[in-house]
Design an enzyme around this catalytic site. Structure first.
Site, PDB file in Angstrom:
ATOM      1  N   LYS A   1      21.003  35.688 -35.021  1.00  0.00           N
ATOM      2  CA  LYS A   1      20.761  34.610 -35.985  1.00  0.00           C
ATOM      3  C   LYS A   1      19.427  33.975 -35.626  1.00  0.00           C
ATOM      4  O   LYS A   1      19.286  33.413 -34.526  1.00  0.00           O
ATOM      5  CB  LYS A   1      21.856  33.548 -35.866  1.00  0.00           C
ATOM      6  CG  LYS A   1      23.259  34.004 -36.251  1.00  0.00           C
ATOM      7  CD  LYS A   1      24.275  32.979 -35.756  1.00  0.00           C
ATOM      8  CE  LYS A   1      25.653  33.206 -36.364  1.00  0.00           C
ATOM      9  NZ  LYS A   1      26.673  32.361 -35.687  1.00  0.00           N
TER      10      LYS A   1
ATOM     11  N   ASP B   1      27.996  36.117 -29.894  1.00  0.00           N
ATOM     12  CA  ASP B   1      27.332  35.182 -30.812  1.00  0.00           C
ATOM     13  C   ASP B   1      27.119  33.862 -30.068  1.00  0.00           C
ATOM     14  O   ASP B   1      26.035  33.621 -29.531  1.00  0.00           O
ATOM     15  CB  ASP B   1      28.173  35.009 -32.080  1.00  0.00           C
ATOM     16  CG  ASP B   1      27.681  33.876 -32.972  1.00  0.00           C
ATOM     17  OD1 ASP B   1      26.521  33.462 -32.818  1.00  0.00           O
ATOM     18  OD2 ASP B   1      28.449  33.385 -33.827  1.00  0.00           O
TER      19      ASP B   1
ATOM     20  N   LYS C   1      26.206  40.653 -41.533  1.00  0.00           N
ATOM     21  CA  LYS C   1      27.356  39.793 -41.784  1.00  0.00           C
ATOM     22  C   LYS C   1      26.871  38.686 -42.711  1.00  0.00           C
ATOM     23  O   LYS C   1      25.992  37.916 -42.341  1.00  0.00           O
ATOM     24  CB  LYS C   1      27.783  39.245 -40.415  1.00  0.00           C
ATOM     25  CG  LYS C   1      29.050  38.487 -40.349  1.00  0.00           C
ATOM     26  CD  LYS C   1      29.449  38.202 -38.902  1.00  0.00           C
ATOM     27  CE  LYS C   1      29.283  36.734 -38.583  1.00  0.00           C
ATOM     28  NZ  LYS C   1      30.185  36.232 -37.537  1.00  0.00           N
TER      29      LYS C   1
ATOM     30  N   GLN D   1      38.329  32.496 -36.668  1.00  0.00           N
ATOM     31  CA  GLN D   1      37.444  31.971 -37.710  1.00  0.00           C
ATOM     32  C   GLN D   1      37.182  32.949 -38.859  1.00  0.00           C
ATOM     33  O   GLN D   1      37.066  32.551 -40.012  1.00  0.00           O
ATOM     34  CB  GLN D   1      36.116  31.584 -37.047  1.00  0.00           C
ATOM     35  CG  GLN D   1      35.059  31.031 -37.970  1.00  0.00           C
ATOM     36  CD  GLN D   1      33.795  30.681 -37.187  1.00  0.00           C
ATOM     37  OE1 GLN D   1      33.721  29.635 -36.555  1.00  0.00           O
ATOM     38  NE2 GLN D   1      32.799  31.545 -37.210  1.00  0.00           N
ATOM     39  N   GLU D   2      37.069  34.243 -38.517  1.00  0.00           N
ATOM     40  CA  GLU D   2      36.678  35.205 -39.559  1.00  0.00           C
ATOM     41  C   GLU D   2      37.480  36.492 -39.459  1.00  0.00           C
ATOM     42  O   GLU D   2      37.590  37.078 -38.377  1.00  0.00           O
ATOM     43  CB  GLU D   2      35.183  35.541 -39.420  1.00  0.00           C
ATOM     44  CG  GLU D   2      34.308  34.311 -39.553  1.00  0.00           C
ATOM     45  CD  GLU D   2      32.826  34.584 -39.276  1.00  0.00           C
ATOM     46  OE1 GLU D   2      32.413  35.756 -39.325  1.00  0.00           O
ATOM     47  OE2 GLU D   2      32.120  33.610 -39.006  1.00  0.00           O
TER      48      GLU D   2
ATOM     49  N   HIS E   1      35.758  26.851 -40.438  1.00  0.00           N
ATOM     50  CA  HIS E   1      35.286  27.114 -41.794  1.00  0.00           C
ATOM     51  C   HIS E   1      36.380  26.906 -42.840  1.00  0.00           C
ATOM     52  O   HIS E   1      36.180  27.163 -44.025  1.00  0.00           O
ATOM     53  CB  HIS E   1      34.735  28.542 -41.904  1.00  0.00           C
ATOM     54  CG  HIS E   1      33.565  28.790 -41.007  1.00  0.00           C
ATOM     55  ND1 HIS E   1      33.096  30.041 -40.718  1.00  0.00           N
ATOM     56  CD2 HIS E   1      32.749  27.926 -40.338  1.00  0.00           C
ATOM     57  CE1 HIS E   1      32.056  29.952 -39.898  1.00  0.00           C
ATOM     58  NE2 HIS E   1      31.832  28.676 -39.648  1.00  0.00           N
TER      59      HIS E   1
ATOM     60  N   ASP F   1      35.846  37.587 -36.049  1.00  0.00           N
ATOM     61  CA  ASP F   1      35.024  36.651 -35.264  1.00  0.00           C
ATOM     62  C   ASP F   1      35.959  35.529 -34.844  1.00  0.00           C
ATOM     63  O   ASP F   1      36.351  34.706 -35.672  1.00  0.00           O
ATOM     64  CB  ASP F   1      33.843  36.111 -36.080  1.00  0.00           C
ATOM     65  CG  ASP F   1      33.032  35.099 -35.259  1.00  0.00           C
ATOM     66  OD1 ASP F   1      33.335  34.920 -34.052  1.00  0.00           O
ATOM     67  OD2 ASP F   1      32.103  34.494 -35.821  1.00  0.00           O
TER      68      ASP F   1
ATOM     69  N   GLU G   1      34.241  39.542 -32.201  1.00  0.00           N
ATOM     70  CA  GLU G   1      33.118  38.669 -31.818  1.00  0.00           C
ATOM     71  C   GLU G   1      33.660  37.434 -31.097  1.00  0.00           C
ATOM     72  O   GLU G   1      34.695  36.895 -31.492  1.00  0.00           O
ATOM     73  CB  GLU G   1      32.388  38.276 -33.104  1.00  0.00           C
ATOM     74  CG  GLU G   1      31.191  37.367 -32.945  1.00  0.00           C
ATOM     75  CD  GLU G   1      30.575  37.066 -34.324  1.00  0.00           C
ATOM     76  OE1 GLU G   1      30.617  37.936 -35.219  1.00  0.00           O
ATOM     77  OE2 GLU G   1      30.074  35.942 -34.506  1.00  0.00           O
TER      78      GLU G   1
ATOM     79  N   GLU H   1      32.599  30.414 -46.079  1.00  0.00           N
ATOM     80  CA  GLU H   1      31.884  31.683 -46.243  1.00  0.00           C
ATOM     81  C   GLU H   1      32.457  32.524 -47.371  1.00  0.00           C
ATOM     82  O   GLU H   1      32.268  33.745 -47.425  1.00  0.00           O
ATOM     83  CB  GLU H   1      31.870  32.449 -44.909  1.00  0.00           C
ATOM     84  CG  GLU H   1      31.107  31.678 -43.834  1.00  0.00           C
ATOM     85  CD  GLU H   1      30.878  32.464 -42.552  1.00  0.00           C
ATOM     86  OE1 GLU H   1      31.441  33.564 -42.396  1.00  0.00           O
ATOM     87  OE2 GLU H   1      30.120  31.963 -41.698  1.00  0.00           O
TER      88      GLU H   1
ATOM     89  N   HIS I   1      24.145  35.724 -41.269  1.00  0.00           N
ATOM     90  CA  HIS I   1      23.973  34.437 -41.958  1.00  0.00           C
ATOM     91  C   HIS I   1      24.568  33.315 -41.097  1.00  0.00           C
ATOM     92  O   HIS I   1      25.083  33.571 -40.020  1.00  0.00           O
ATOM     93  CB  HIS I   1      24.702  34.507 -43.311  1.00  0.00           C
ATOM     94  CG  HIS I   1      26.205  34.596 -43.174  1.00  0.00           C
ATOM     95  ND1 HIS I   1      27.082  34.175 -44.141  1.00  0.00           N
ATOM     96  CD2 HIS I   1      26.983  35.046 -42.145  1.00  0.00           C
ATOM     97  CE1 HIS I   1      28.320  34.368 -43.723  1.00  0.00           C
ATOM     98  NE2 HIS I   1      28.296  34.897 -42.530  1.00  0.00           N
ATOM     99  N   ARG I   2      24.528  32.076 -41.606  1.00  0.00           N
ATOM    100  CA  ARG I   2      25.260  30.954 -41.020  1.00  0.00           C
ATOM    101  C   ARG I   2      26.312  30.480 -42.025  1.00  0.00           C
ATOM    102  O   ARG I   2      26.229  30.798 -43.211  1.00  0.00           O
ATOM    103  CB  ARG I   2      24.315  29.770 -40.689  1.00  0.00           C
ATOM    104  CG  ARG I   2      23.227  30.063 -39.693  1.00  0.00           C
ATOM    105  CD  ARG I   2      23.687  30.655 -38.390  1.00  0.00           C
ATOM    106  NE  ARG I   2      24.698  29.902 -37.661  1.00  0.00           N
ATOM    107  CZ  ARG I   2      24.515  29.330 -36.476  1.00  0.00           C
ATOM    108  NH1 ARG I   2      23.335  29.386 -35.887  1.00  0.00           N
ATOM    109  NH2 ARG I   2      25.506  28.700 -35.850  1.00  0.00           N
ATOM    110  N   SER I   3      27.246  29.661 -41.566  1.00  0.00           N
ATOM    111  CA  SER I   3      28.259  29.172 -42.516  1.00  0.00           C
ATOM    112  C   SER I   3      27.638  28.213 -43.538  1.00  0.00           C
ATOM    113  O   SER I   3      28.109  28.117 -44.671  1.00  0.00           O
ATOM    114  CB  SER I   3      29.407  28.515 -41.770  1.00  0.00           C
ATOM    115  OG  SER I   3      28.933  27.530 -40.875  1.00  0.00           O
TER     116      SER I   3
ATOM    117  N   SER J   1      30.227  26.212 -36.414  1.00  0.00           N
ATOM    118  CA  SER J   1      30.766  26.525 -35.081  1.00  0.00           C
ATOM    119  C   SER J   1      29.597  26.973 -34.206  1.00  0.00           C
ATOM    120  O   SER J   1      29.515  28.106 -33.765  1.00  0.00           O
ATOM    121  CB  SER J   1      31.826  27.616 -35.173  1.00  0.00           C
ATOM    122  OG  SER J   1      31.266  28.834 -35.583  1.00  0.00           O
TER     123      SER J   1
HETATM  124  P1  PGA Z   1      28.497  29.312 -37.925  1.00  0.00           P
HETATM  125  O1  PGA Z   1      29.528  30.504 -37.968  1.00  0.00           O
HETATM  126  O2  PGA Z   1      27.349  29.636 -38.791  1.00  0.00           O
HETATM  127  O3  PGA Z   1      29.330  28.140 -38.410  1.00  0.00           O
HETATM  128  O4  PGA Z   1      28.098  29.148 -36.476  1.00  0.00           O
HETATM  129  C1  PGA Z   1      29.141  31.833 -38.046  1.00  0.00           C
HETATM  130  C2  PGA Z   1      29.579  32.610 -36.852  1.00  0.00           C
HETATM  131  O5  PGA Z   1      30.202  32.058 -35.934  1.00  0.00           O
HETATM  132  O6  PGA Z   1      29.287  33.802 -36.781  1.00  0.00           O
HETATM  133 ZN    ZN Z   2      30.383  33.940 -34.646  1.00  0.00          ZN
END
Ligand code: PGA
Ligand code: ZN
Length: 419
Positions: free
Chosen positions: A335, A310, A386, A165-166, A157, A244, A285, A209, A363-365, A47
């Protein structure tokens, strides 16, 4: 080892293809000096923010277009550009990489190439100076971060249809990092039992994740299940919850597709305010589309919880400055691969520090078992990281490295948010 006045210099940088946690190609860069060597891997998002630095892929048929042979080729050019430079001159080296790339968003070399090299430089310098990476980056570092563990995965994800998403658990009441991990692990496994009881064993598979991805459609149903897991594990009042939303991913034709409905920006704001009233929310987020700095600011003004940028801010100082000026965020998700070099990510963290905006290292997904961000979180003294669920080795490698750092620091170690 004594080097006299001559510090180790970059002899060569090489790169090769490896696979990330989704089974897609990524690259690992290795820096060689006469005295030491070090490697680092490029992670990859799903994402991704629209304004992130460019991740260079080959296109074509091989690996469904996701090959990295062009990015690997470009590491040779980067190697030529930084050859002979002192390995501890991170800023100079990163500046030389940026200059040789010649674009504002690493579109020429690819941020996957530049980030792997930039991080490998730092790791090689740590090796050359005989220091632990976190200690090399910041000799006074001693703060272990709060692990924000993503235990229900939705959005891009997972395939459940859950918009957000999270859903993360945040052990704010722990006394130490290791206690935080125990709380996270126990709650995660309690949640697994609850998911299996309610949705059947087949529903306990995990998303990108490491969090569960049961067929939950509504945000509040996910929150209720997590609250139950926290209570049953005996951690009520010690554990908070973070979201998130990655809202750009469910923003369609100026409406947000969430909880099975098409929702206006105003109604989405109300939905968040309702959630912050009914659950112990630590942070939200990307609550709105990545262009909508104003709605971020409205939610931030309500003062209910941390508002994290983000996709909105993409670790880019110009975007962060805008978000700070407009009051859109009080916390940055950092990131390194969103911007492409370690020095630029450090600048982003410094800008936040100077503006009372906190930082979460992320991190990243799509990940590898590279643990760089664990050391970075400690070095930045930011108090939050995270790295997904306490499940799957590419997620745990960071948490395990933090457990190692905790024991290396011994009685010096402190846990949680600074100040
Ligand atoms: P991504 O997701 O690594 O797929 O961008 C992580 C996030 O959105 O924090
Ligand atoms: Zn994010």
């Amino acid at each position: 080892m004594i080097y006299g006045v001559l510090l180790p210099q970059v002899k060569e940088v090489t790169a090769r293809m490896i696979f990330d946690s989704r089974g897609n190609p990524t690259l690992q860069a290795t820096v060689l000096t006469a005295e030491a060597t070090g490697s680092a891997d490029a992670p990859s998002g799903a994402s991704t923010g629209k304004y992130e630095a460019v991740e260079l892929r080959d296109g074509g048929q091989a690996y469904h277009g996701k090959g990295v042979s062009r990015a690997i080729e470009n590491v040779r050019k980067i190697s030529d550009a930084i050859k002979g430079m002192e390995i501890t001159d991170q800023k100079k080296i990163d500046d030389a990489i940026i200059k040789a790339d010649g674009t504002p968003n690493k579109a020429n070399f690819g941020a996957n190439a530049t980030v792997a090299v930039s991080l490998a430089i730092s790791r090689t310098a740590a090796h050359a100076t005989g220091k632990e990476l976190f200690d090399y980056l910041n000799p006074s570092a001693m703060r272990l971060p709060i692990p924000m563990m993503n235990i229900i995965n939705g959005g891009k994800h997972a395939g459940s249809g859950l918009a957000i998403q999270e859903f993360m658990i945040v052990p704010v009441g722990a006394k130490s990092f290791s206690e935080a991990m125990q709380m996270g692990s126990e709650t995660y496994h309690t949640l697994k039992e609850l998911v299996e009881d309610k949705y059947g064993k087949a529903a306990a598979g995990v998303g990108d994740e490491g969090g569960f991805a049961p067929p939950i459609k509504k945000a509040r149903d996910a929150l209720d299940l997590i609250m139950k897991a926290i209570d049953k594990s005996g951690y009520s009042n010690m554990m908070k919850i973070s979201l998130d939303c990655a809202a750009s991913s469910f923003y369609v034709k100026k409406k947000y597709k969430i909880d099975g409905r098409s929702t206006s920006t105003k109604k989405l704001l109300e939905l968040y305010l309702g959630i912050t009233n009914d659950y112990p929310i630590f942070s939200i987020e990307d609550p709105f589309d990545e262009e909508d700095f104003k709605s971020f600011a409205e939610l931030n003004k309500a003062g209910k919880c941390r508002i994290v940028g983000d996709d909105l801010t993409v670790t880019n100082v110009e975007k962060i400055q805008k978000a700070i000026n407009m009051g859109s965020i009080n916390t940055l998700l950092l990131k390194v691969n969103q911007i492409g070099t370690l020095s630029e990510a450090m600048d982003a963290a410094m800008l936040c520090r100077n503006n009372r905006c906190d930082v979460i290292v992320s991190h990243r997904s799509g990940e590898t078992c590279d643990t760089f961000i664990a050391d970075l979180a400690v070095a930045l003294d930011c108090g939050m990281i995270k790295s997904g669920a306490p499940c799957r080795s590419e997620r745990l490698s960071k948490y395990n490295r933090l457990l190692e750092i905790e024991s290396l620091l011994g009685t010096k170690a402190v846990y949680g948010l600074p100040g």
